[in-house]
Design an enzyme around this catalytic site. Structure first.
Site: not given
Ligand code: 13P
Length: 344
Positions: A32, A179, A224, A268, A297
């Protein structure tokens, strides 16, 4: 214990609030920073994250909690206050990434599929993180779609690890963010939205079965997931309305209503796309869970660019972050409109 966990989980998905994912590993944050020509050092990482955590309006009104990386949860702001205390003062809950990354899964599909690691010693690490102030945690499993994948082995291994992680978190008084990310970007992202639907539904079904087997209290967790969306390299991109419709259909068929909240990853998507899709999902309405954001992001890209590593740009960086947080707060209530973007 479950009552305490449920209270934290509900606060994480409070109306109009979502989660800031600022848990980039050292490798990811370097990427980044490379994009804005800034060298990644302990100090520059601290300066950048302190800028975000001191954006009071965003942190008080739109952000319920922040996912931190191991380095950050131990770090002090420039004035000596711990970064954990900085965000707590703004009313945000500290969280911590506890997986140690997606590693190549040995076997038939080596080189494509991964399994997320980090279970060894996790009980001890969670106890320390709790002491350092963390009240929720994150573990990201990664599922890659190709014409013939994911394999059952990959889905099963990742779901099993997620469930073992979640059970350990709850034992430690920490709410697990579960997640399972079905990738929309990367080298193998040519799939259609329909294929994403099938794989996401399958993955989530297996995850909830494993969570049940592990005795995880659904009231004390947050899911998530990815949205149901075409791969970035697919020639046929779905409309935002279709993304919203299929995402809701999928979640309704897999996520028990005892789960207090769903907080999407951005995966993304562009900043505005992630906001619009979230808003349309909430506009469908009549959902049994709170549905909000846990973006990395899509919450940080504009702020990172506006900051550019310069102290004199801190206010501009905070402004960009606050704007995105506000837009996503509206989206979490189904109230985002495109014309609000221009008012920035
Ligand atoms: P992004 O929103 O950039 O996908 O990242 C979220 C995240 O914590 C991924 O583990």
């Amino acid at each position: 214990m479950t009552e305490e966990l449920a209270k934290i989980a509900q606060a994480m998905v409070a109306p109009g609030k979502g989660i800031l994912a600022a848990d980039e590993s050292s490798g990811t944050i370097k990427k980044r920073f490379d994009s804005i020509g800034v060298t990644s050092t302990e100090d520059s990482r601290r300066d950048y994250r302190e800028m975000l955590f001191r954006a009071d309006d965003a942190m008080k009104n739109y952000v319920s909690g922040v996912i931190l990386y191991d380095e950050t949860i131990r770090q002090k702001a420039k004035d000596g206050t711990t970064l954990v205390d900085v965000m707590k003062a703004a009313g945000s809950i500290p969280g911590i990434k506890v997986d140690t990354g997606a590693k190549a899964l040995a076997g038939r599909n080596a080189g494509i599929e991964t399994v997320t690691e980090g279970l060894d010693g996790l009980r001890e690490r969670l106890a320390e993180y709790h002491q350092l102030g963390a009240r929720f945690a994150k573990w990201r499993a990664v599922i890659t779609i190709t014409d013939s994948l994911p394999s059952w082995n990959c889905v099963k291994a990742n779901a099993h690890a997620l469930a073992r992680y979640a059970a350990l978190c709850q034992e430690a008084g920490i709410v697990p963010i579960v997640e399972p990310e079905v990738l929309m970007d990367g080298a193998h992202a040519g799939h259609t939205i329909e294929r994403c639907y099938d794989v996401t539904e399958w993955t989530q079904r297996v995850v909830f079965q494993e969570l049940y087997d592990a005795g995880v209290a659904l009231e004390g967790m947050v899911l998530k997931p990815n949205m149901v969306i075409a791969g970035q390299k697919c020639a046929k991109q779905a409309s935002p309305e279709q993304v919203a419709e299929l995402t809701v259909k999928c979640l309704k068929s897999t996520v028990p209503s005892a789960v207090p909240g769903i907080a999407f990853l951005s995966g993304g998507q562009s900043d505005e796309q992630a906001t619009q899709n979230l808003s349309l999902i909430n506009e469908i309405g009549d959902l049994p869970w709170k549905v909000t954001f846990s973006y990395g992001r899509a919450l940080q890209a504009a702020a990172l660019k506006a900051w550019g590593g310069k102290a004199e740009n801190v206010a501009a960086g905070q402004g960009a972050f606050t704007h995105r947080a506000k837009m996503n707060s509206l989206a979490a209530q189904g109230q985002w409109k495109q014309n609000l973007e221009k008012a920035a």
